[in-house]
Motif scaffolding. Sequence first.
Motif, PDB file in Angstrom:
ATOM      1  N   GLU A 144      47.025  22.707   6.161  1.00  0.00           N
ATOM      2  CA  GLU A 144      45.636  23.048   6.468  1.00  0.00           C
ATOM      3  C   GLU A 144      45.418  24.556   6.399  1.00  0.00           C
ATOM      4  N   LEU A 145      44.136  24.954   6.535  1.00  0.00           N
ATOM      5  CA  LEU A 145      43.828  26.380   6.436  1.00  0.00           C
ATOM      6  C   LEU A 145      44.149  27.134   7.734  1.00  0.00           C
ATOM      7  N   TYR A 146      43.692  26.571   8.865  1.00  0.00           N
ATOM      8  CA  TYR A 146      43.809  27.344  10.109  1.00  0.00           C
ATOM      9  C   TYR A 146      44.526  26.632  11.238  1.00  0.00           C
ATOM     10  N   ARG A 147      44.600  25.322  11.141  1.00  0.00           N
ATOM     11  CA  ARG A 147      45.149  24.618  12.301  1.00  0.00           C
ATOM     12  C   ARG A 147      45.924  23.375  11.886  1.00  0.00           C
ATOM     13  N   ASP A 148      46.783  22.966  12.804  1.00  0.00           N
ATOM     14  CA  ASP A 148      47.549  21.761  12.575  1.00  0.00           C
ATOM     15  C   ASP A 148      46.665  20.563  12.918  1.00  0.00           C
ATOM     16  N   ASN A 149      46.415  19.717  11.938  1.00  0.00           N
ATOM     17  CA  ASN A 149      45.446  18.643  12.171  1.00  0.00           C
ATOM     18  C   ASN A 149      45.909  17.611  13.183  1.00  0.00           C
ATOM     19  N   LYS A 150      47.233  17.403  13.238  1.00  0.00           N
ATOM     20  CA  LYS A 150      47.726  16.374  14.177  1.00  0.00           C
ATOM     21  C   LYS A 150      47.474  16.787  15.623  1.00  0.00           C
ATOM     22  N   SER A 151      47.856  18.014  15.946  1.00  0.00           N
ATOM     23  CA  SER A 151      47.690  18.445  17.344  1.00  0.00           C
ATOM     24  C   SER A 151      46.278  18.980  17.587  1.00  0.00           C
ATOM     25  N   GLY A 152      45.566  19.319  16.507  1.00  0.00           N
ATOM     26  CA  GLY A 152      44.230  19.908  16.650  1.00  0.00           C
ATOM     27  C   GLY A 152      44.298  21.357  17.109  1.00  0.00           C
ATOM     28  N   LYS A 153      45.508  21.919  17.153  1.00  0.00           N
ATOM     29  CA  LYS A 153      45.639  23.299  17.652  1.00  0.00           C
ATOM     30  C   LYS A 153      45.732  24.288  16.493  1.00  0.00           C
ATOM     31  N   ASP A 154      45.183  25.503  16.729  1.00  0.00           N
ATOM     32  CA  ASP A 154      45.274  26.557  15.715  1.00  0.00           C
ATOM     33  C   ASP A 154      46.738  26.905  15.473  1.00  0.00           C
TER      34      ASP A 154
ATOM     35  N   ILE B 191      23.770   6.705   9.152  1.00  0.00           N
ATOM     36  CA  ILE B 191      25.107   6.918   8.575  1.00  0.00           C
ATOM     37  C   ILE B 191      25.560   8.343   8.867  1.00  0.00           C
ATOM     38  N   LEU B 192      26.747   8.450   9.402  1.00  0.00           N
ATOM     39  CA  LEU B 192      27.286   9.769   9.780  1.00  0.00           C
ATOM     40  C   LEU B 192      28.552  10.040   8.977  1.00  0.00           C
ATOM     41  N   LEU B 193      28.661  11.269   8.468  1.00  0.00           N
ATOM     42  CA  LEU B 193      29.912  11.693   7.813  1.00  0.00           C
ATOM     43  C   LEU B 193      30.395  12.944   8.538  1.00  0.00           C
ATOM     44  N   GLY B 194      31.611  12.889   9.061  1.00  0.00           N
ATOM     45  CA  GLY B 194      32.077  14.087   9.761  1.00  0.00           C
ATOM     46  C   GLY B 194      33.490  13.956  10.297  1.00  0.00           C
ATOM     47  N   THR B 195      34.098  15.107  10.493  1.00  0.00           N
ATOM     48  CA  THR B 195      35.413  15.140  11.137  1.00  0.00           C
ATOM     49  C   THR B 195      35.372  16.224  12.204  1.00  0.00           C
ATOM     50  N   GLY B 196      36.287  16.147  13.131  1.00  0.00           N
ATOM     51  CA  GLY B 196      36.340  17.189  14.154  1.00  0.00           C
ATOM     52  C   GLY B 196      36.943  16.665  15.433  1.00  0.00           C
ATOM     53  N   SER B 197      36.248  16.915  16.525  1.00  0.00           N
ATOM     54  CA  SER B 197      36.836  16.636  17.829  1.00  0.00           C
ATOM     55  C   SER B 197      37.130  15.137  18.027  1.00  0.00           C
ATOM     56  N   LYS B 198      38.295  14.863  18.592  1.00  0.00           N
ATOM     57  CA  LYS B 198      38.763  13.483  18.772  1.00  0.00           C
ATOM     58  C   LYS B 198      37.797  12.703  19.662  1.00  0.00           C
ATOM     59  N   LYS B 199      37.276  13.424  20.664  1.00  0.00           N
ATOM     60  CA  LYS B 199      36.324  12.797  21.576  1.00  0.00           C
ATOM     61  C   LYS B 199      35.188  12.107  20.809  1.00  0.00           C
ATOM     62  N   TYR B 200      34.639  12.827  19.807  1.00  0.00           N
ATOM     63  CA  TYR B 200      33.524  12.248  19.065  1.00  0.00           C
ATOM     64  C   TYR B 200      33.989  11.206  18.054  1.00  0.00           C
ATOM     65  N   HIS B 201      35.181  11.383  17.498  1.00  0.00           N
ATOM     66  CA  HIS B 201      35.737  10.343  16.615  1.00  0.00           C
ATOM     67  C   HIS B 201      35.753   9.021  17.381  1.00  0.00           C
TER      68      HIS B 201
ATOM     69  N   LYS C 253      26.974   3.349  10.757  1.00  0.00           N
ATOM     70  CA  LYS C 253      28.284   3.489  10.114  1.00  0.00           C
ATOM     71  C   LYS C 253      28.758   4.939  10.191  1.00  0.00           C
ATOM     72  N   PRO C 254      29.840   5.214  10.896  1.00  0.00           N
ATOM     73  CA  PRO C 254      30.413   6.559  10.846  1.00  0.00           C
ATOM     74  C   PRO C 254      31.545   6.612   9.809  1.00  0.00           C
ATOM     75  N   PHE C 255      31.489   7.576   8.928  1.00  0.00           N
ATOM     76  CA  PHE C 255      32.626   7.856   8.034  1.00  0.00           C
ATOM     77  C   PHE C 255      33.334   9.058   8.641  1.00  0.00           C
ATOM     78  N   LEU C 256      34.471   8.839   9.272  1.00  0.00           N
ATOM     79  CA  LEU C 256      35.135   9.935   9.985  1.00  0.00           C
ATOM     80  C   LEU C 256      36.175  10.573   9.075  1.00  0.00           C
ATOM     81  N   GLU C 257      35.675  11.250   8.063  1.00  0.00           N
ATOM     82  CA  GLU C 257      36.544  11.826   7.037  1.00  0.00           C
ATOM     83  C   GLU C 257      35.807  12.986   6.362  1.00  0.00           C
ATOM     84  N   PHE C 258      36.508  13.711   5.478  1.00  0.00           N
ATOM     85  CA  PHE C 258      35.845  14.767   4.699  1.00  0.00           C
ATOM     86  C   PHE C 258      35.756  14.270   3.264  1.00  0.00           C
ATOM     87  N   ASP C 259      34.542  14.106   2.759  1.00  0.00           N
ATOM     88  CA  ASP C 259      34.397  13.509   1.430  1.00  0.00           C
ATOM     89  C   ASP C 259      33.145  14.083   0.758  1.00  0.00           C
ATOM     90  N   ASN C 260      33.367  14.975  -0.189  1.00  0.00           N
ATOM     91  CA  ASN C 260      32.255  15.668  -0.822  1.00  0.00           C
ATOM     92  C   ASN C 260      31.349  14.716  -1.605  1.00  0.00           C
TER      93      ASN C 260
END
Length: 491
Positions: free
Chosen positions: A102-112, A339-349, A364-371
Amino acid sequence: MKKLKIAFITPEAVPFAKTGGLADISGILPGIISKAGLSVKLFLPMYRQVLEKYQNLERVKKDIKIEISDKTYLADILFLHDEATGLDIYFIANKEFFDRPELYRDNKSGKDYKDNLNRFLFFSEAILKTLKELDWAPDIIHANDWQTALVPSFLKTKYKDDLFFRKTASIFTIHNMAYQGQFPAEEYGNIGLNKGYFAPEAYFEFWGRVNLMKAAICLADIITTVSPTYAEEIQTSEEYGMGLEGTLRTRSKDLYGILNGVDYESWSPSSDKLITAPYTIKNISGKKKNKQTLIKAAGLPYKKKQPLIGMISRLDGQKGFDLLEEIMEQILDLDLQFILLGTGSKKYHDYFANLAKKYPESFKPFLEFDNRLAHLIEAGSDMFLMPSRYEPCGLNQMYSLKYGTVPIVRKTGGLADTIVDFDEKTLSGTGFVFEEYDSTKLFQTIKRARKLFDKKQVWSKLVKQGMSQDFSWESSAQKYLKMYQMAQDRL
Ligand code: ADP
């Protein structure tokens, strides 16, 4: 007028690496100013995702030495020339710092990543050294966000007597006050600057921590941010200035808001290759086909009379999800689909995934990044929701206008500068706007939009008013050119 030399430095740019709107802007503005006749070099980190896609780049410099806390790191410089715009692109490579998932953070832990200060310190130092190695002294270094904030800061400290940069002015553009590049005080030593600069009144110190954005606000020749309203807001209160409002006020004379433009080559329903059916303001019929494809992809039943609300967003508090959470069920009871497309905080996932189980026919939530899906949502939705707590500029509301997808927005930052509330009496306006950050106000506004959707002729007028808006880059680019000249004049 002499041909200005601009080094545009950024941690992300389309098509190479993107986490947010900064990448869209960095992907287009340097090309436009290059086409306008300036000499432009773009600098980016060589992330793993770039390396995987661009394997045969020319290595123009090797083993440039960068010292960080008694350790020497090596930078290789890879090069790409963009024929279409004449832009020269330089990637700063170092496996230890940038060959990561990733660019800035570890996606698994969600930490920078723990070494983010060192990573972007390395990037910043490497840019200044590369410019010297290339013997190319820019008239302007245009830095973006905290990741490059050290460069304008270094020009006024470490490099202030360096003759090579004596004619180089700096512009620092703030894309979001929420990301300031704050680190523990112990890491200040890594930067290699005099201890005297780590004081509340002198640049780097902020409540006992290192703050890179603060230093750049103090030291850049000119500061810009991405909309006129946001430029005002961030000086007024902590809510918007995030603690740096006082520092920003000290630079009030040198702080400008320039609205981002839209890349209509990528975001126009008439030529979009990522949607099912193209359409234009003169013939909108294709929009319906996109809606059908989208609804099918979402696994929802197609209901002709129901409007579809689309939303594409980082799942982050900034974007108004706390308001939405309070009224989501009321919204979904309004005879519409969402319809929602988004990724981010686990709470909202978790929250949205659960909600979908309760509303299988309308949400329908698409919890992913898809251009590709982002384009289809713009084309296939009837309304687009952005109830942001704050919004430096925001791009999707402008994309939505062009796609005839009526924006419902909170009046803040760039949303306030781009969307005009629809007035049923005069039939003027381009969307639905609410002011107070409050879930009842948001709900009333969505209800107002839902009601108007049934008045087909009026709705169609509103859609067309939106589609005829023009937020193309030309006028923003002109303003940046003015800034460059102004920064030079201040040297
Ligand atoms: P921010 O930079 O605060 O995230 P902007 O509105 O300025 O917000 O820009 C966001 C950009 O990222 C837009 O181009 C938007 O379409 C895109 N985007 C955000 N989330 C996603 C996602 N999950 N999938 C695809 N694109 C996304």
